[in-house]
Design a protein around this motif. Structure first.
Motif, short mmCIF file in Angstrom:
data_model
loop_
_atom_site.label_atom_id
_atom_site.label_comp_id
_atom_site.label_asym_id
_atom_site.label_seq_id
_atom_site.Cartn_x
_atom_site.Cartn_y
_atom_site.Cartn_z
N MET B 1 6.96 10.72 0.71
CA MET B 1 5.55 11.54 0.42
C MET B 1 4.97 11.32 -0.94
N ALA B 2 3.75 11.36 -1.05
CA ALA B 2 3.38 11.29 -2.61
C ALA B 2 1.81 11.95 -2.11
N GLU B 3 1.30 12.46 -3.25
CA GLU B 3 0.10 12.94 -3.33
C GLU B 3 -1.13 12.07 -3.69
N THR B 4 -0.45 10.92 -4.57
CA THR B 4 -1.56 9.93 -4.52
C THR B 4 -0.60 8.78 -4.33
N VAL B 5 -1.51 7.63 -3.64
CA VAL B 5 -0.97 6.53 -3.03
C VAL B 5 -1.84 5.34 -3.15
N THR B 6 -1.53 4.14 -3.80
CA THR B 6 -2.18 3.23 -4.21
C THR B 6 -1.76 1.81 -3.38
N PHE B 7 -2.22 0.98 -2.70
CA PHE B 7 -1.82 -0.22 -2.01
C PHE B 7 -3.03 -1.08 -2.67
N LEU B 8 -2.19 -2.27 -3.03
CA LEU B 8 -2.98 -3.60 -3.15
C LEU B 8 -3.08 -4.46 -1.96
N VAL B 9 -4.26 -4.73 -1.53
CA VAL B 9 -4.32 -5.55 -0.38
C VAL B 9 -4.98 -7.08 -0.58
N ASP B 10 -4.27 -7.94 0.13
CA ASP B 10 -4.84 -9.42 0.10
C ASP B 10 -5.70 -9.59 1.18
N PRO B 11 -7.04 -9.42 1.07
CA PRO B 11 -7.69 -9.37 2.32
C PRO B 11 -7.46 -10.77 3.17
N LEU B 12 -7.20 -10.55 4.16
CA LEU B 12 -7.07 -11.81 5.47
C LEU B 12 -8.39 -12.42 6.04
N PRO B 13 -8.53 -13.68 6.21
CA PRO B 13 -9.55 -14.02 7.05
C PRO B 13 -9.38 -13.31 8.25
N VAL B 14 -10.65 -13.35 9.20
CA VAL B 14 -10.69 -12.48 10.44
C VAL B 14 -9.76 -13.20 11.46
N ASP B 15 -9.42 -14.48 11.15
CA ASP B 15 -8.75 -15.38 12.33
C ASP B 15 -7.28 -15.33 11.88
N ALA B 16 -6.93 -14.54 10.94
CA ALA B 16 -5.39 -14.66 10.44
C ALA B 16 -4.44 -14.08 11.71
#
Lengths: 295, 295
Positions: B1-16
């Motif tokens: 559990m954390a009060e502040t959370v960060t994710f980095l995302v590699d956006p995938l194409p819609v057909d991934a």
């Protein structure tokens, strides 16, 4: 030597001791993760910037760009930038690229990481594109309605029309729209039909013997390259003038240009699909001046 | 559990393939360097975002927010977001914060690192502020001229008025201006006198028995919270309507609110220095609905 150079900068207060200057920035690998996602730059486009040309090792017009950076910071209520720090950072970054060729040197100042108010900064230098065709043959331009009336910036300073902020999504969309229409660039027009500016440039026109540009009070950014050209032309005894221009005035001009720091003087060869006269001689003279070392 | 959370995302194409979803994002230390300075988000404010409320572990209205993210991406010509990926990322990020309390979960999709066009993405979750006073006693609001005429967004789509982009410098400047005038928030008004929206909210007014809001065609963002409230009220047999509102209409309303995902329904207790009636009963009902689990 590197073709692309990135410095992260800890912006210092204006009264910082000069002994802190050299330690206030560091070079990082270009493209590496540097800014927090909740830095106000990516979070809100909330910061200001300048882009300077580096030509054969000389950074053009450092002081006018720094003056405008300070003005943008004032308009957006960012802490006053320490210009001595930025002068040093700019010099150090320019020293890292080859001493021949053209480069674009961007400096940026963000409000910092939300919710704090400690600004962050950076410098990013990249090779200039090949602008030969734009500078010689010219560019095709379309007019795009910006929706605001002339002078809206004075009535609504929160629009930040006179500040060079990082919030350029609409400027980028305007260039995409221009390309969709088969053109190279755009000129924003006010809702009441006046010429404003390009998404990343100023508009100049020659009407008879006078070189004219719309006044900053129209609700536009005061162009550093436009000012430099005006000073040059005045020094040559030529007539220059800030004047409201309608789209018809621009269409009927004897010649017109988009002026910007890195591409410099790009003659408008076509406006909304109609050819415009290109003054090759004046264009060559302007670009020779703009490419010469300027301070 | 954390009060502040960060994710980095590699956006995938819609057909991934769905097998790539779990490996397409990673948690990072909040506040750590993550984005390149020439990522189009800090570089140009060129990306789109949504902010969702997380209430006691439940993410509110995921699908309407994702639909609007996809629409913003379309309007800004970003690659179509893979909504299955974003659903998973949102769920995983929400699981990392405590199951009690309110949080703001921001998702963002940038055009990627200049000059490429491989989008970057992130999620950033922060604790919600204490909105008790805003939701109960209400807020002081000032009207600010946005300079554009009503409907400018339809004539000039490059203004991106219907897209939720990262270019929010002017929205932030409007809130600073409101605070300078002793208020809490702002309402943008068109050059021709119509009520548009808040810098980060929608405007609702009760006029007699009808709850009204300006139509999206006015050149505003279609509010997810406004739509949710309209659906709720219609389900209760109440009359709702998209209707052009002048500033006088708003000033003369029987009650009015600014609606947003995280602060929810904040009654306007004062408009340009003049008191407005606060409908405490309706406000409490709206916030009870908005705080209940919604999909």
């Amino acid at each position: 030597m590197a073709e692309t150079v990135t410095f992260l900068v800890d912006p210092l207060p204006v009264d910082a001791s000069t002994e802190f200057l050299e330690a206030s920035f560091r070079e990082i690998e270009p493209g590496s993760g540097a800014l927090a996602v909740n830095d106000f730059a990516p979070h809100r486009g909330d910061g200001v910037f300048e882009t300077l040309a580096v030509v054969d090792g000389h950074v053009q017009e450092v002081e006018p760009h720094l003056a405008r950076l300070a003005n943008s910071a004032r308009l957006t209520e960012l802490p006053e930038p320490n210009l001595e720090q930025w002068r040093l950072v700019i010099r150090r970054a320019a020293e890292r690229v080859p001493a021949e060729g053209e480069f674009a040197l961007k400096i940026a100042l963000s409000r910092g990481v939300d919710p704090g108010n400690t600004p962050t900064g950076w410098v990013h230098v990249t090779p200039g594109a090949d602008f030969a065709a734009s500078r010689e043959r010219g560019i095709r331009v379309v007019t795009l309605d910006r929706g605001v009336a002339r002078g809206a910036g004075e009535r609504s300073p929160w629009l930040l029309l006179g500040a060079k902020t990082l919030s350029y999504a609409s400027n980028m969309a305007a260039i995409r729209e221009a390309k969709r229409r088969g053109a190279d660039d755009a000129v924003f027009v006010s809702a009441d039909g006046y010429v404003l500016e390009g998404p990343t440039s100023s508009v100049l026109a020659r009407i008879g013997d006078v070189i004219v540009t719309p006044p900053p009070a129209a609700g536009i950014l005061h162009g550093t390259t436009q000012r430099s050209v005006f000073a040059y032309l005045e020094g040559q005894g030529r007539a220059v003038e800030y004047r409201d221009l309608t789209v018809d005035d621009l269409r009927g001009a004897d010649a017109a240009w988009l002026m910007s720091s890195v591409r410099m003087a790009a003659p408008i060869a076509e406006l909304d699909g109609t050819s415009m006269p290109v003054d090759h001689e004046a264009t060559a003279e302007l670009n020779a001046y703009l490419l010469s070392p300027r301070d």
